[in-house]
Every structure is written in C-alpha cells, then in structure tokens.
Design an enzyme around this catalytic site. Structure first.
Site, PDB file in Angstrom:
ATOM      1  N   HIS A  65       0.920  -1.127  -0.183  1.00 19.62           N
ATOM      2  CA  HIS A  65       0.086  -0.014  -0.034  1.00 19.62           C
ATOM      3  C   HIS A  65       0.844   1.862   0.193  1.00 19.62           C
ATOM      4  CE1 HIS A  65      -3.978  -2.400   0.422  1.00 19.62           C
ATOM      5  NE2 HIS A  65      -2.775  -3.073   1.289  1.00 19.62           N
ATOM      6  N   GLY A  66       1.988   1.508  -0.607  1.00 20.40           N
ATOM      7  CA  GLY A  66       3.243   2.530  -0.496  1.00 20.40           C
ATOM      8  C   GLY A  66       3.761   3.146   0.535  1.00 20.40           C
ATOM      9  N   GLU A  67       3.199   4.427   0.666  1.00 23.14           N
ATOM     10  CA  GLU A  67       3.164   4.985   1.632  1.00 23.14           C
ATOM     11  C   GLU A  67       1.878   5.622   2.870  1.00 23.14           C
ATOM     12  OE1 GLU A  67       6.001   9.054   0.574  1.00 23.14           O
ATOM     13  OE2 GLU A  67       4.665   8.374  -0.652  1.00 23.14           O
ATOM     14  N   LYS A  68       1.338   5.435   2.484  1.00 27.55           N
ATOM     15  CA  LYS A  68      -0.042   4.572   2.987  1.00 27.55           C
ATOM     16  C   LYS A  68      -0.453   3.824   4.169  1.00 27.55           C
ATOM     17  CE  LYS A  68      -3.044   6.540  -0.683  1.00 27.55           C
ATOM     18  NZ  LYS A  68      -4.210   6.151  -1.650  1.00 27.55           N
ATOM     19  N   ALA A  69       0.547   2.745   3.398  1.00 32.81           N
ATOM     20  CA  ALA A  69       1.014   1.769   4.553  1.00 32.81           C
ATOM     21  C   ALA A  69       0.842   2.090   6.289  1.00 32.81           C
ATOM     22  CB  ALA A  69       1.783   0.522   4.534  1.00 32.81           C
ATOM     23  N   VAL A  73       7.180  -1.136   4.489  1.00 26.04           N
ATOM     24  CA  VAL A  73       8.909  -1.680   3.837  1.00 26.04           C
ATOM     25  C   VAL A  73       9.521  -1.115   2.526  1.00 26.04           C
ATOM     26  CG1 VAL A  73       9.787  -3.540   3.289  1.00 26.04           C
ATOM     27  CG2 VAL A  73       7.554  -3.339   5.118  1.00 26.04           C
ATOM     28  N   ASP A 206      -0.675 -12.767  11.555  1.00 23.67           N
ATOM     29  CA  ASP A 206      -0.935 -12.416  10.593  1.00 23.67           C
ATOM     30  C   ASP A 206      -1.059 -12.392   8.856  1.00 23.67           C
ATOM     31  OD1 ASP A 206      -3.305 -11.050   9.017  1.00 23.67           O
ATOM     32  OD2 ASP A 206      -2.348  -8.406   8.856  1.00 23.67           O
TER      33      ASP A 206
END
Length: 509
Positions: A65-69, A73, A206
């Site tokens: 999810h890129g920077e929204k994660a 990572v 998870d």
C-alpha cells in the site's frame, strides 16, 4: 475442470504421517552454504539505514500500500552491496525499545532457507526498524491474485481480484501460477512453520499471501516480519475479520493453532486463485461444490485425487476447534507426496529469471559487462545531464558561478578524456556541497575507473544511486567497479539491477 473432486467423501482428514522433508544432499549443502553467507544479527544505526534506503525515499517503498501502509517496507542496499528490506514501524507500534530489541534479537537467531531471514534491527530514539533479506520477486498475493489475461487487442479480462489491497493500476501482466508451483509454495511454507516451531517460535502474526515472498531463484519464502509481535498488546491480525481464526475473535490472542487456521486459508487461496473467506470455502466443500472452489486456470494440470488431497488438508486446517487442526510436521509430511515437477527450478515454473540470469543487455549493459571503459565514456558523454533533476538544473543557472565553473571545467576535461583533471574539477564541485548531481558522481566514478581506483569509483556510483535511487547508470557503474574489484557475484547482481531498471524506464517512457 482439472479438479472435479466428485469422489470427495471425507473432508475432516488427519494425517498420521510424521517426519521431516528428505533433501537431496547436494541441495542441502548449497542451502547450508547460503546460510553460512548470512551475517550474524546486529543492531544498525539509523544513519546507516537512511543511507541504504536513499533517505527512506518513496521510490524505494515496496509495501503493497506504499506510503499509506501502517508500517512501511523499503528496499535498500548496504555499503557491502547486500540488498535488504527495511520495515519501519509507526511510532505507536513499539513504545518499549527494550521489548522491541529483545523480540528482534530472538527472531534474529533463526536461520533457514525457507525464511526471508532477519539480519538486524534499529531502536534509536523513537525509531523501530527491522532489517531482513531482500526478496526481489514480489509476494504470493501479486503472483496469485494480480494478473491480466489478454483477450483481443486492448481488451483484457481481469482475474482473481483480491478484496484487500490493489486496484486496476496495480495489476501486472503475467501467467497464472502453475499447479506444481502452488504445491511448492504450500510445502515451503509448511517447512518454514515447522522450522520456526522447532525453534520455539510457533506464533506467526497475520499469516497471509502478502507474507510469502520470492527470492532471486523464484523460491517462496516466509517473511520473518510476521514472527515479531506488531503492537504493544500482542494482537496479530489486521486482515478482514472473515479470514480471522474464530478463537482470535474471542480472545484477541494468536496461538499456534491460529497459525494453522491461517495456513488453511492460504491453501484455499492457492487452490482457488482468489481470496475466499474460509466459511464460504467450507460451505462449498460440504456441498461438494468443488468446481466453484477451484481456479479454472488450473484445468488439466492435476487429477481428482490431487485436488481431493489438498481440499482435505485445507479443511483439516480450518476446523472450528483448534485441537482438531493439523500441526506443521503433519502438514509437511502430507504435502511431500503431492509435489509435482520437482526437478524443474522454481524460476522456470514462475516464468521469471533466476538470480544468475541476466536480462538482454543494452549497449551500456554490454559495455559494463566487458568493462569497456571507452564505450561507457562515449555513452555518458552523449547522455549529458538529461537525467539530472530539473531542480538541480535551475540551481545551476542561478547560483554560485565558481561552483558552476568547476563543473564546466570538469565537463571539458571529461569530454577530452583528461580524467585526472575531470576528477579534480568534479571534486571541487562536489566538495562545495551546495548542489547535488548524480551525473557528476557518475562521471567522477568513471574517471576513477580510468585511473584504476575502483573502490573510489564504487563509492561515487553508490552516491549517485543515493541521490537517484532508480537511475540505472548508477547500478551499471557499481557493476563495473565490483567486477574490477573481483567481487563477481555482487557485480552480476548490480548488473542485473541496472538492466532491470533500464528496462522499466524504457517501458514507461
């Protein structure tokens, strides 16, 4: 259909097989050698990881999810050229630095060829970061769920849309994963869980298709990140509640049996090519409606018996009562006889290049492979500064005539193959430090190579990459320097990286 499973008579199946996986002796020796090459777990300082990831550049983010994660990572590269994955936790995930370091050290003691192993951590100040082996061939989720089948012209059929993560823009063209590879993923994952359990780390938080990553050779590995508790209260599931073990909904705690339940959901993923809620999958199994559960792309690739075995195994893992589920050892024993095409390397089954293979090389790539410095010089001279950021070019027109004079004199010397003067003038420009230019570092790198100073050349090429992480020329120059230093394996990896970046650049142009 490849698996009709019409003869399915028993869904709640328990394996009485025991034992671990027999391995070919040569293969085992190769795997042990690879593990011997891994460095011991260590604590990194934040500046080292900042440099390795080009200042935690958005261009280096590999999270789904890129920077929204929530926890991002990044891919990175250490000074010794080792590629790493760096997980940066949000500020609230680990308020207790001591607990974080203790947990990381414990996970860092694990070393297995079925894991993307943890190499180190950083707990400076408020920072909480994990450092692991970098796996370059994406996640199971991408290979299993995100693919497009071309039909006619620009018309495409979208297949296997996962209900978490991804959208039309994130889909990529590939072929559906083959049955033999899906079985191999299941076995490697079970072996990873068996190893972790044997080392007293049976809990995995998870477990899902994003936690399975593929190495240079296309082999599936289990990410070590899930072995860490990811919050102060130890809660370990962030996915849709429909996929969460029933006992976790009651207690909020992960148990070894919860991990097996999640393994069962992954077996359903592998069988169906979709992320089907376990309750729905069990309904289909009970109703003997196995066709609805089976990926139509697998037609003709396996027999009814093979399909029945996997369905039974999934059903056993998804039992409501934790005590009725399988354990990692029995999972491994049950999956070994199901393996197909065991002599075929994973990268061939996956349709990807293995770590030793190279993409078709461009003229620049070929020149770097040959260490043809004259040809590299011609290419860099023709390229000029067009790959430098526009902001830098604007600065050059408005600031510091003296600094720009150094650059201009360096360019003249570089053009005339006076590499000693080029090095001196470019160094004057760099030492002022007001402006940065990946091209000047690249040109000085080549100038150092011409002067038989490969270590200095490597340092400059790495600095060029730090400034511009996706610039293929920086990787190519690293390859030449590493070849000159006699570090063949690292040079080949850098050459492949440069070729990959160049191909992506040309594709997006």
């Amino acid at each position: 259909m490849g698996c009709e499973c019409s003869k399915l008579t028993k869904c709640c199946w328990s394996s009485d097989h025991t034992g671990s996986v027999p391995e070919d002796r040569n293969e085992a020796n190769e795997e042990n050698s690879e593990l011997d090459d891994l460095p011991a777990f260590r604590e990194y300082n934040i500046e080292t990881l900042r440099m390795a990831t080009s200042g935690f550049s958005a261009e280096n983010i590999v999270s789904e999810h890129g920077e929204k994660a929530l926890n991002v990572v990044y891919k990175g590269k250490l000074e010794d050229q080792r590629r790493i994955a760096v997980k940066r936790f949000n500020k609230s995930a680990w308020p207790d630095a001591r607990q974080f370091l203790e947990e990381a050290r414990a996970v860092g003691q694990l070393r297995n060829h079925r894991l993307a192993n943890l190499l180190g951590c950083c707990g400076e100040g408020d920072e909480r970061l994990l450092v692991a082996e970098f796996m370059p061939n994406d996640t199971l989720a991408k290979h299993l769920f995100h693919f497009i089948i071309p039909i006619i012209g620009n018309l495409c059929l979208f297949v296997g849309v996962v209900d978490y993560g991804g959208n039309a823009e994130s889909f990529w063209e590939t072929q559906p994963m083959k049955w033999a590879m899906r079985l191999r993923v299941a076995l490697h994952l079970a072996q990873a869980l068996e190893y972790c359990t044997s080392k007293g780390r049976a809990l995995y938080h998870d477990l899902n298709a994003y936690r399975i990553v593929f190495d240079d050779e296309g082999n599936p590995r289990l990410s070590c990140f899930g072995l860490m508790k990811n919050s102060r209260d130890g809660k370990g599931y962030s996915t849709n509640l429909a996929f969460t073990p029933p006992e976790y909904l009651r207690t909020g705690r992960v148990t070894p049996e919860s991990v097996i339940y999640s393994f069962g959901t992954l077996l359903v993923d592998l069988l169906s090519g979709k992320h089907i809620p376990p309750s729905h999958a069990l309904d289909l199994i009970r109703d003997r409606n196995i066709q609805m559960l089976t990926d139509s792309c697998l037609e003709g690739q396996f027999t009814n018996d093979d399909g029945t075995e996997l369905v039974q195994l999934a059903s056993q893992c998804l039992q409501y009562e934790p005590r009725d589920r399988s354990n990692p050892k029995s999972l491994v024993a049950a999956l070994i006889p199901l393996q197909k095409d065991t002599e075929v390397p994973s990268h061939e089954l996956m349709g990807i290049l293995d770590g030793a293979a190279a993409l078709p090389l461009s003229p620049l790539g070929e020149a770097c492979l040959r260490k043809d410095l004259t040809a590299i010089h011609e290419i860099l001279e023709k390229l000029g500064y067009k790959d430098d950021e526009s902001a830098a070019n604007e600065a050059w027109t408005n600031q510091m005539k003296e600094t720009l004079n150094s650059k201009d004199k360096g360019d003249i010397a570089f053009r005339n193959k006076d590499f000693r003067d080029a090095t001196e003038f470019y160094s004057q420009f760099i030492d002022v430090g007001t402006m940065v230019s990946p091209t000047i570092h690249a040109r000085r790198s080549l100038s150092y190579l011409m002067a038989d100073l490969p270590q200095e050349a490597l340092n400059d090429a790495m600095q060029a990459q730090a400034i511009s992480p996706l610039w293929h020329i920086a990787s190519y120059l690293q390859a030449v320097a590493l070849f000159t230093l006699g570090r063949e394996n690292e040079a080949k990896a850098a050459l492949k990286e440069g070729s990959t970046l160049e191909n992506k650049r040309n594709t997006n142009a």
